[in-house]
Design a protein around this motif. Sequence first.
Motif, PDB file in Angstrom:
ATOM      1  N   VAL A 421     -35.917  52.108  69.379  1.00 41.68           N
ATOM      2  CA  VAL A 421     -35.601  50.676  69.422  1.00 41.68           C
ATOM      3  C   VAL A 421     -36.838  49.877  69.819  1.00 41.68           C
ATOM      4  CG1 VAL A 421     -34.283  48.903  70.645  1.00 41.68           C
ATOM      5  CG2 VAL A 421     -33.138  50.969  69.832  1.00 41.68           C
ATOM      6  N   ALA A 422     -37.498  50.322  70.868  1.00 45.13           N
ATOM      7  CA  ALA A 422     -38.704  49.624  71.315  1.00 45.13           C
ATOM      8  C   ALA A 422     -39.779  49.643  70.242  1.00 45.13           C
ATOM      9  CB  ALA A 422     -39.227  50.260  72.599  1.00 45.13           C
ATOM     10  N   ALA A 423     -39.911  50.763  69.526  1.00 48.44           N
ATOM     11  CA  ALA A 423     -40.929  50.868  68.476  1.00 48.44           C
ATOM     12  C   ALA A 423     -40.620  49.921  67.320  1.00 48.44           C
ATOM     13  CB  ALA A 423     -41.015  52.302  67.980  1.00 48.44           C
ATOM     14  N   ALA A 424     -39.352  49.852  66.934  1.00 46.26           N
ATOM     15  CA  ALA A 424     -38.972  48.964  65.835  1.00 46.26           C
ATOM     16  C   ALA A 424     -39.217  47.508  66.205  1.00 46.26           C
ATOM     17  CB  ALA A 424     -37.504  49.189  65.470  1.00 46.26           C
ATOM     18  N   ILE A 425     -38.880  47.154  67.439  1.00 42.94           N
ATOM     19  CA  ILE A 425     -39.111  45.777  67.899  1.00 42.94           C
ATOM     20  C   ILE A 425     -40.597  45.478  67.954  1.00 42.94           C
ATOM     21  CG2 ILE A 425     -38.901  44.238  69.898  1.00 42.94           C
ATOM     22  CD1 ILE A 425     -36.187  45.517  70.464  1.00 42.94           C
ATOM     23  N   ALA A 426     -41.387  46.451  68.404  1.00 41.52           N
ATOM     24  CA  ALA A 426     -42.833  46.247  68.498  1.00 41.52           C
ATOM     25  C   ALA A 426     -43.436  45.916  67.136  1.00 41.52           C
ATOM     26  CB  ALA A 426     -43.496  47.480  69.084  1.00 41.52           C
ATOM     27  N   GLY A 427     -42.898  46.526  66.075  1.00 51.70           N
ATOM     28  CA  GLY A 427     -43.401  46.234  64.739  1.00 51.70           C
ATOM     29  C   GLY A 427     -43.202  44.775  64.361  1.00 51.70           C
ATOM     30  N   VAL A 428     -42.012  44.250  64.639  1.00 55.48           N
ATOM     31  CA  VAL A 428     -41.737  42.833  64.346  1.00 55.48           C
ATOM     32  C   VAL A 428     -42.553  41.933  65.261  1.00 55.48           C
ATOM     33  CG1 VAL A 428     -39.944  41.056  64.380  1.00 55.48           C
ATOM     34  CG2 VAL A 428     -39.430  43.329  63.475  1.00 55.48           C
ATOM     35  N   ARG A 429     -42.637  42.309  66.536  1.00 52.76           N
ATOM     36  CA  ARG A 429     -43.384  41.496  67.495  1.00 52.76           C
ATOM     37  C   ARG A 429     -44.858  41.415  67.107  1.00 52.76           C
ATOM     38  NH1 ARG A 429     -42.173  44.171  71.925  1.00 52.76           N
ATOM     39  NH2 ARG A 429     -44.066  45.426  71.904  1.00 52.76           N
ATOM     40  N   ASP A 430     -45.428  42.535  66.692  1.00 57.97           N
ATOM     41  CA  ASP A 430     -46.836  42.531  66.309  1.00 57.97           C
ATOM     42  C   ASP A 430     -47.079  41.653  65.085  1.00 57.97           C
ATOM     43  OD1 ASP A 430     -47.335  44.243  68.399  1.00 57.97           O
ATOM     44  OD2 ASP A 430     -47.485  46.054  67.159  1.00 57.97           O
ATOM     45  N   THR A 431     -46.146  41.701  64.139  1.00 60.13           N
ATOM     46  CA  THR A 431     -46.270  40.843  62.954  1.00 60.13           C
ATOM     47  C   THR A 431     -46.218  39.376  63.343  1.00 60.13           C
ATOM     48  OG1 THR A 431     -45.281  42.523  61.519  1.00 60.13           O
ATOM     49  CG2 THR A 431     -45.234  40.246  60.735  1.00 60.13           C
ATOM     50  N   ARG A 432     -45.259  39.032  64.210  1.00 62.34           N
ATOM     51  CA  ARG A 432     -45.152  37.634  64.656  1.00 62.34           C
ATOM     52  C   ARG A 432     -46.404  37.210  65.405  1.00 62.34           C
ATOM     53  NH1 ARG A 432     -41.273  38.216  67.788  1.00 62.34           N
ATOM     54  NH2 ARG A 432     -39.498  37.534  66.500  1.00 62.34           N
ATOM     55  N   ASP A 433     -46.883  38.068  66.310  1.00 61.37           N
ATOM     56  CA  ASP A 433     -48.069  37.730  67.093  1.00 61.37           C
ATOM     57  C   ASP A 433     -49.283  37.520  66.192  1.00 61.37           C
ATOM     58  OD1 ASP A 433     -46.585  37.875  69.390  1.00 61.37           O
ATOM     59  OD2 ASP A 433     -47.327  39.848  70.005  1.00 61.37           O
ATOM     60  N   SER A 434     -49.378  38.319  65.144  1.00 59.61           N
ATOM     61  CA  SER A 434     -50.492  38.155  64.205  1.00 59.61           C
ATOM     62  C   SER A 434     -50.385  36.829  63.475  1.00 59.61           C
ATOM     63  CB  SER A 434     -50.500  39.314  63.205  1.00 59.61           C
ATOM     64  OG  SER A 434     -51.528  39.149  62.248  1.00 59.61           O
ATOM     65  N   GLU A 435     -49.188  36.463  63.049  1.00 62.03           N
ATOM     66  CA  GLU A 435     -48.990  35.187  62.364  1.00 62.03           C
ATOM     67  C   GLU A 435     -49.309  34.011  63.286  1.00 62.03           C
ATOM     68  OE1 GLU A 435     -44.983  35.348  61.043  1.00 62.03           O
ATOM     69  OE2 GLU A 435     -45.385  36.777  59.424  1.00 62.03           O
ATOM     70  N   ALA A 472     -50.503  34.271  74.013  1.00 64.79           N
ATOM     71  CA  ALA A 472     -51.917  34.614  73.820  1.00 64.79           C
ATOM     72  C   ALA A 472     -52.790  33.366  73.898  1.00 64.79           C
ATOM     73  CB  ALA A 472     -52.109  35.310  72.474  1.00 64.79           C
ATOM     74  N   PHE A 473     -52.322  32.267  73.314  1.00 62.96           N
ATOM     75  CA  PHE A 473     -53.070  31.011  73.408  1.00 62.96           C
ATOM     76  C   PHE A 473     -53.005  30.460  74.832  1.00 62.96           C
ATOM     77  CE2 PHE A 473     -52.540  31.031  68.783  1.00 62.96           C
ATOM     78  CZ  PHE A 473     -53.799  30.604  68.371  1.00 62.96           C
ATOM     79  N   GLU A 474     -51.856  30.597  75.468  1.00 68.38           N
ATOM     80  CA  GLU A 474     -51.722  30.076  76.829  1.00 68.38           C
ATOM     81  C   GLU A 474     -52.585  30.862  77.818  1.00 68.38           C
ATOM     82  OE1 GLU A 474     -47.362  27.940  76.588  1.00 68.38           O
ATOM     83  OE2 GLU A 474     -47.479  29.910  77.506  1.00 68.38           O
ATOM     84  N   ASP A 475     -52.798  32.141  77.543  1.00 67.41           N
ATOM     85  CA  ASP A 475     -53.712  32.921  78.386  1.00 67.41           C
ATOM     86  C   ASP A 475     -55.136  32.379  78.283  1.00 67.41           C
ATOM     87  OD1 ASP A 475     -51.670  34.543  79.245  1.00 67.41           O
ATOM     88  OD2 ASP A 475     -52.126  36.196  77.874  1.00 67.41           O
ATOM     89  N   LEU A 476     -55.520  31.941  77.087  1.00 68.84           N
ATOM     90  CA  LEU A 476     -56.850  31.340  76.915  1.00 68.84           C
ATOM     91  C   LEU A 476     -56.938  30.031  77.697  1.00 68.84           C
ATOM     92  CD1 LEU A 476     -57.326  31.918  73.065  1.00 68.84           C
ATOM     93  CD2 LEU A 476     -58.299  33.263  74.930  1.00 68.84           C
ATOM     94  N   ARG A 477     -55.870  29.256  77.638  1.00 67.48           N
ATOM     95  CA  ARG A 477     -55.840  27.995  78.396  1.00 67.48           C
ATOM     96  C   ARG A 477     -55.893  28.269  79.893  1.00 67.48           C
ATOM     97  NH1 ARG A 477     -53.352  23.655  75.633  1.00 67.48           N
ATOM     98  NH2 ARG A 477     -53.594  22.470  77.560  1.00 67.48           N
ATOM     99  N   ASP A 478     -55.271  29.366  80.323  1.00 65.75           N
ATOM    100  CA  ASP A 478     -55.334  29.744  81.741  1.00 65.75           C
ATOM    101  C   ASP A 478     -56.776  30.013  82.162  1.00 65.75           C
ATOM    102  OD1 ASP A 478     -52.609  29.512  81.976  1.00 65.75           O
ATOM    103  OD2 ASP A 478     -52.200  31.662  81.875  1.00 65.75           O
ATOM    104  N   ARG A 479     -57.527  30.685  81.305  1.00 60.05           N
ATOM    105  CA  ARG A 479     -58.940  30.943  81.606  1.00 60.05           C
ATOM    106  C   ARG A 479     -59.705  29.618  81.742  1.00 60.05           C
ATOM    107  NH1 ARG A 479     -61.323  35.227  77.375  1.00 60.05           N
ATOM    108  NH2 ARG A 479     -63.203  34.805  78.625  1.00 60.05           N
TER     109      ARG A 479
END
Length: 612
Positions: A421-435, A472-479
């Motif tokens: 389940v975690a692996a399947a979700i990670a696939g979708v999450r990675d695609t979204r994060d890339s987009e 990921a963008f908010e982490d950059l803003r945190d820096r």
Amino acid sequence: MTGPTTGPDLHSWYAAVGAVLAKAARKDPADMPEDAWRSLVATTRDGIEINPLYTRADEIAERPAPGAFPFVRGGDRSGLPENGWHVSARVEVDGDVARTNEAVLDLLGQGASALWLRVPAADVAAVLKDVYLDLAPVTFDAGPDLVAVSEEFLRLLDERRSAGDGVTDRSAVIADLGAAPVTDAFSGADAAALGDAVEVAVRASEREETLRTFVADGTVFHADGAGDAQELAYAAAAGLEYVRALMTAGLTADAALRQVSFRLAATDDQFQSIAKFRAGRLVWARVAELLGAPEAGGAPQHAVTSPAMMARRDPWVNMLRTTLAAFAAGVGGATSVTVLPFDASLPGGLESTSRSFAERIARNTQLLLLEESHLGHVVDPAGGSWYVESLTDSLAEAAWSALQAVEAEGGLAAAIASGSVAAAIAGVRDTRDSEIAHRTAPITGVSEFPNLGEPPLDASRRGGQGYRYGKAFEDLRDRSDAHLEATGSRPTVLLAGLGPMAETTGRVTFVANLLAAGGVEARNPGVTAADQYAGAREGERIAVLCGADRRYATEGSDAVRALRDAGVSTVYLAGAERGFPADAAHRPDGYLSVGIDAVAALSTLLDQLGVK
């Protein structure tokens, strides 16, 4: 998915699309294939194709009326308000029980019609003092205290009945006890044992009140990045595990199914969320049908606006996101909706905003939709839409396929334990994060149109472990905020124009917006030629050259040299590498263009600027 093939003037539309696409590609329309329109087909993260046009050729047979199997158009409306759905308010006891009770009564007086409670067992009666339980459904979030909380609630019901509470129809008292042992195992939350929850459910099924013990909670998967089909599949798989456990304990399929409700996330993807709630009912109705009790398959759905879509930067935009999500959940047929406050993603909330204001805005978001827009006066207003009906069926099919994969592993608990389940979700999450990183899935106020002038977040509000789409963008803003705190200024990059402003404005605006998404200030002195660069620099070590490709071809090399002569150590070009002459003597160090991995590029830029 096949495209539409019949209908008035459809082939003329094909030809018109081909002609427009040919013009964009600078081709002869006669050279375009007949199915050129398919380049306009979008594919969701669940693998569902969205056509650019839906016609009568996509029409399906009319669905049964709301309240009838397979409940696509809505479940049983018993206990629902006439104006649509229940406005559910989230309440947590903060230690002062009397004050919590006052808050509960105030919420019910200000438009909330249902309660979602996290309350210690000892405080159940005090928190619900003077609450008419036949008018305001209650959902508990008891976690490991399920048994104790349930016993106190049942005792309260019995005491009120003995005291003559005036409730003539005990079934009008509606409550969800909130047991979620299987999905809590995925999220890591403390939970009651499945066996204990089953014992509570057996008792609840024998009562006259309308009590459901288990909640099939899809929001825990959504919070980890799951796609809509995955969320539906895993929620249905959880519900199926509960039903099987109840049937093993002696309940009939009908009684077991009536002990399960659903909790799903609603996002600002309006049509996708509408279809998700409709598809969720279709999937569960099919489960009930296979269990031999189809009429018991109309489980209620509690919608919660997605925490993952909420941004910490420019959080006011979250009001728009939650409005769309609440609209979609209501139109999609959710029986109750909880809208999170617009600053819910910020620990402790927004400093300049009171808790009461944020919660009132969240509540009023629904009240505007219900009381002023009268949205709930029409049941399933999206029903019959060729697009929505097609999306509903496609989403249900994708969810059913994912549910079958879980069943093949032995059920959801086994699939969670195996890591699939975690692996399947990670696939979708990675695609979204890339987009999101490439800004093909823009987030307003975060990756697009960021407000670099908003007050910086203090250290306690930076970072965080929860998954958010724009993290990921908010982490950059945190820096950047930490750099501002340490040095008194934000990291700055020089914008060097090459050519008149009419030529450079587009790319200057693009670059400034891109840099701001990473917390980098773009200083634009308004220069238009290479001989102005030396006087324009104010100590910046990095510059971005902004001009038109045709000017890069003739003046780009000299402009890069002039910037380096002025003391700039790193030169970026606004545009793609192919727009700069390959044989130039002086070339940029990097390229900032549409479609790049903006998170990676901005992270590198911050490193180059010495931002920790």
